[in-house]
Design a protein around this motif. Structure first.
Motif, PDB file in Angstrom:
ATOM      1  N   THR A 192       0.833  -1.207   0.000  1.00 45.71           N
ATOM      2  CA  THR A 192       0.000   0.000   0.000  1.00 45.71           C
ATOM      3  C   THR A 192       0.869   1.259   0.000  1.00 45.71           C
ATOM      4  OG1 THR A 192      -0.172  -0.187   2.420  1.00 45.71           O
ATOM      5  CG2 THR A 192      -1.985  -1.085   1.097  1.00 45.71           C
ATOM      6  N   GLY A 193       2.032   1.183   0.646  1.00 46.45           N
ATOM      7  CA  GLY A 193       2.948   2.321   0.600  1.00 46.45           C
ATOM      8  C   GLY A 193       3.448   2.585  -0.805  1.00 46.45           C
ATOM      9  N   ALA A 194       3.727   1.506  -1.554  1.00 41.26           N
ATOM     10  CA  ALA A 194       4.169   1.673  -2.937  1.00 41.26           C
ATOM     11  C   ALA A 194       3.052   2.258  -3.800  1.00 41.26           C
ATOM     12  CB  ALA A 194       4.615   0.319  -3.499  1.00 41.26           C
ATOM     13  N   VAL A 195       1.824   1.792  -3.590  1.00 38.79           N
ATOM     14  CA  VAL A 195       0.681   2.315  -4.342  1.00 38.79           C
ATOM     15  C   VAL A 195       0.455   3.784  -4.017  1.00 38.79           C
ATOM     16  CG1 VAL A 195      -1.818   2.124  -4.664  1.00 38.79           C
ATOM     17  CG2 VAL A 195      -0.417   0.053  -4.518  1.00 38.79           C
ATOM     18  N   TRP A 196       0.643   4.146  -2.769  1.00 41.67           N
ATOM     19  CA  TRP A 196       0.490   5.534  -2.345  1.00 41.67           C
ATOM     20  C   TRP A 196       1.656   6.381  -2.852  1.00 41.67           C
ATOM     21  CZ3 TRP A 196       0.102   7.218   3.526  1.00 41.67           C
ATOM     22  CH2 TRP A 196      -0.399   8.521   3.590  1.00 41.67           C
ATOM     23  N   GLY A 197       2.845   5.807  -2.872  1.00 42.44           N
ATOM     24  CA  GLY A 197       4.023   6.554  -3.279  1.00 42.44           C
ATOM     25  C   GLY A 197       4.070   6.897  -4.759  1.00 42.44           C
ATOM     26  N   LYS A 198       3.439   6.060  -5.583  1.00 42.51           N
ATOM     27  CA  LYS A 198       3.485   6.302  -7.028  1.00 42.51           C
ATOM     28  C   LYS A 198       2.912   7.659  -7.410  1.00 42.51           C
ATOM     29  CE  LYS A 198       4.002   5.451 -11.408  1.00 42.51           C
ATOM     30  NZ  LYS A 198       5.335   5.609 -12.043  1.00 42.51           N
ATOM     31  N   PRO A 199       1.684   8.020  -6.998  1.00 43.16           N
ATOM     32  CA  PRO A 199       1.175   9.352  -7.371  1.00 43.16           C
ATOM     33  C   PRO A 199       1.819  10.489  -6.583  1.00 43.16           C
ATOM     34  CG  PRO A 199      -0.425   8.199  -6.013  1.00 43.16           C
ATOM     35  CD  PRO A 199       0.651   7.212  -6.322  1.00 43.16           C
ATOM     36  N   TRP A 251       5.142  10.459  -5.072  1.00 47.24           N
ATOM     37  CA  TRP A 251       6.579  10.598  -5.326  1.00 47.24           C
ATOM     38  C   TRP A 251       6.951  10.408  -6.787  1.00 47.24           C
ATOM     39  CZ3 TRP A 251       8.212   6.720  -0.916  1.00 47.24           C
ATOM     40  CH2 TRP A 251       7.860   7.267   0.316  1.00 47.24           C
ATOM     41  N   GLY A 252       6.019   9.849  -7.562  1.00 52.35           N
ATOM     42  CA  GLY A 252       6.301   9.569  -8.966  1.00 52.35           C
ATOM     43  C   GLY A 252       7.049   8.273  -9.184  1.00 52.35           C
ATOM     44  N   THR A 253       7.143   7.426  -8.151  1.00 51.63           N
ATOM     45  CA  THR A 253       7.838   6.146  -8.272  1.00 51.63           C
ATOM     46  C   THR A 253       7.224   5.156  -7.297  1.00 51.63           C
ATOM     47  OG1 THR A 253       9.990   5.023  -8.127  1.00 51.63           O
ATOM     48  CG2 THR A 253       9.588   6.806  -6.575  1.00 51.63           C
ATOM     49  N   TRP A 254       7.320   3.869  -7.641  1.00 49.14           N
ATOM     50  CA  TRP A 254       6.781   2.825  -6.770  1.00 49.14           C
ATOM     51  C   TRP A 254       7.684   2.577  -5.558  1.00 49.14           C
ATOM     52  CZ3 TRP A 254       1.949   1.191  -7.699  1.00 49.14           C
ATOM     53  CH2 TRP A 254       1.449   1.323  -8.996  1.00 49.14           C
ATOM     54  N   TRP A 255       8.978   2.795  -5.734  1.00 52.73           N
ATOM     55  CA  TRP A 255       9.906   2.424  -4.662  1.00 52.73           C
ATOM     56  C   TRP A 255      11.101   3.368  -4.646  1.00 52.73           C
ATOM     57  CZ3 TRP A 255       9.777  -0.717  -0.555  1.00 52.73           C
ATOM     58  CH2 TRP A 255      10.978  -0.984   0.106  1.00 52.73           C
ATOM     59  N   GLU A 256      11.521   3.711  -3.450  1.00 52.31           N
ATOM     60  CA  GLU A 256      12.759   4.452  -3.223  1.00 52.31           C
ATOM     61  C   GLU A 256      13.485   3.772  -2.070  1.00 52.31           C
ATOM     62  OE1 GLU A 256      14.519   7.063  -4.322  1.00 52.31           O
ATOM     63  OE2 GLU A 256      13.255   7.442  -6.073  1.00 52.31           O
ATOM     64  N   LEU A 311      11.959  10.781   2.248  1.00 54.56           N
ATOM     65  CA  LEU A 311      10.781  11.151   1.480  1.00 54.56           C
ATOM     66  C   LEU A 311       9.512  10.877   2.263  1.00 54.56           C
ATOM     67  CD1 LEU A 311      11.672   9.792  -2.088  1.00 54.56           C
ATOM     68  CD2 LEU A 311      11.484  12.181  -1.412  1.00 54.56           C
ATOM     69  N   HIS A 312       9.580   9.899   3.139  1.00 53.52           N
ATOM     70  CA  HIS A 312       8.403   9.474   3.880  1.00 53.52           C
ATOM     71  C   HIS A 312       7.984  10.549   4.873  1.00 53.52           C
ATOM     72  CE1 HIS A 312       5.724   6.913   6.272  1.00 53.52           C
ATOM     73  NE2 HIS A 312       5.804   6.024   5.316  1.00 53.52           N
TER      74      HIS A 312
END
Length: 257
Positions: A110-117, A119-124, A183-184
């Motif tokens: 869910t963090g990756a799904v939230w991060g995509k819109p 941060w513009g990326t699935w993972w950092e 970023l978090h």
């Protein structure tokens, strides 16, 4: 105090005690989960910056917080198992670890799904995300060690040592956003400060936190009952329990006929 606790170290007593509590905890989990998710996903207002994408918070935050809480419970059970040599504490490792592992995975997903819109990326390779990923690997390692040995005591000992050593990762997860550039965002819920969000968002979030806690408790209780039966399979009380349940099921079928 030990005299009071001693009966609850017996597998048969714990099995029946969990059986009495399990339906009520499950009912509470279903009720609060329904209320919290419907309120948060449908009726809570959209965020003025993130819009509707923030609604994943009602799953992400509870699972992330409880993934750490479950690991602390895992480490405490491991400590009790090593110090007082209680087999029930060893079996608790097998009951808690899979639930914590799933919660950790859900929080990462869910963090990756939230991060995509956002941060513009699935993972950092952010400090919070990386330490949470390590938590997932710790859960997997505890489970792997627990089942890696033919002797249950040896497996529980190895898994318990890893669980106790790995607890150092919990404060790293908690304070990673303060110790490193991240970023978090900071903690959504804190003990001593009121969260900076509207009540219409805060209340469903708190209900979801309670709901996921009750769900975790119900899952751990059911898995603990299963582990007790697996470990005590040849004991007379287990055979008597199976016989009683079979008789009850047969009587129920006859009554329906």
């Amino acid at each position: 105090m030990w005299r009071w606790l001693h009966p609850y170290a017996k597998p048969e007593v714990v099995y029946h005690l969990l059986g009495r509590w399990l339906p009520w905890v499950t009912l509470g989990a279903v009720a609060t989960l329904s209320i919290g998710l419907i309120w948060g996903l449908v009726f809570a207002p959209a965020d003025y910056q993130q819009g509707d994408s923030y609604r994943i918070i009602f799953v992400h935050v509870p699972t992330a917080m409880l993934s750490m809480s479950l690991y602390l419970a895992l480490a405490i059970a491991a400590f009790i198992g090593r110090v007082w040599q209680l087999k029930m504490a060893d079996w608790a490792l097998a009951a808690i670890a899979p639930v914590g592992m799933v919660y950790t995975f859900i929080s990462l997903f869910t963090g990756a799904v939230w991060g995509k819109p956002m941060w513009g990326t699935w993972w950092e390779w952010d400090a919070r995300l990386t330490s949470q990923l390590i938590l997932l690997f710790l859960y997997i390692g505890v489970l792997a060690l627990y089942h890696a040995f033919s002797d249950n005591r040896t497996g529980a000992k190895a898994a318990g040592i890893l669980a106790m050593v790995g607890v150092i990762n919990i404060p790293i997860i908690r304070y990673s956003v303060e110790w490193w550039n991240s970023l978090h965002q900071g903690a959504t819920l804190t003990v001593f400060e009121r969260p900076p969000m509207a009540d219409s968002m805060l209340y469903p979030l708190l209900i979801c936190l309670l709901a996921f806690a009750l769900l975790a408790a119900a899952l751990v209780m059911q898995r603990m009952r299963n582990e007790i039966l697996r470990q005590e399979l040849r004991r007379p009380w287990v055979k008597a329990q199976f016989a009683a349940e079979l008789t009850e099921a047969n009587n129920g079928q006859k009554g329906q006929a």
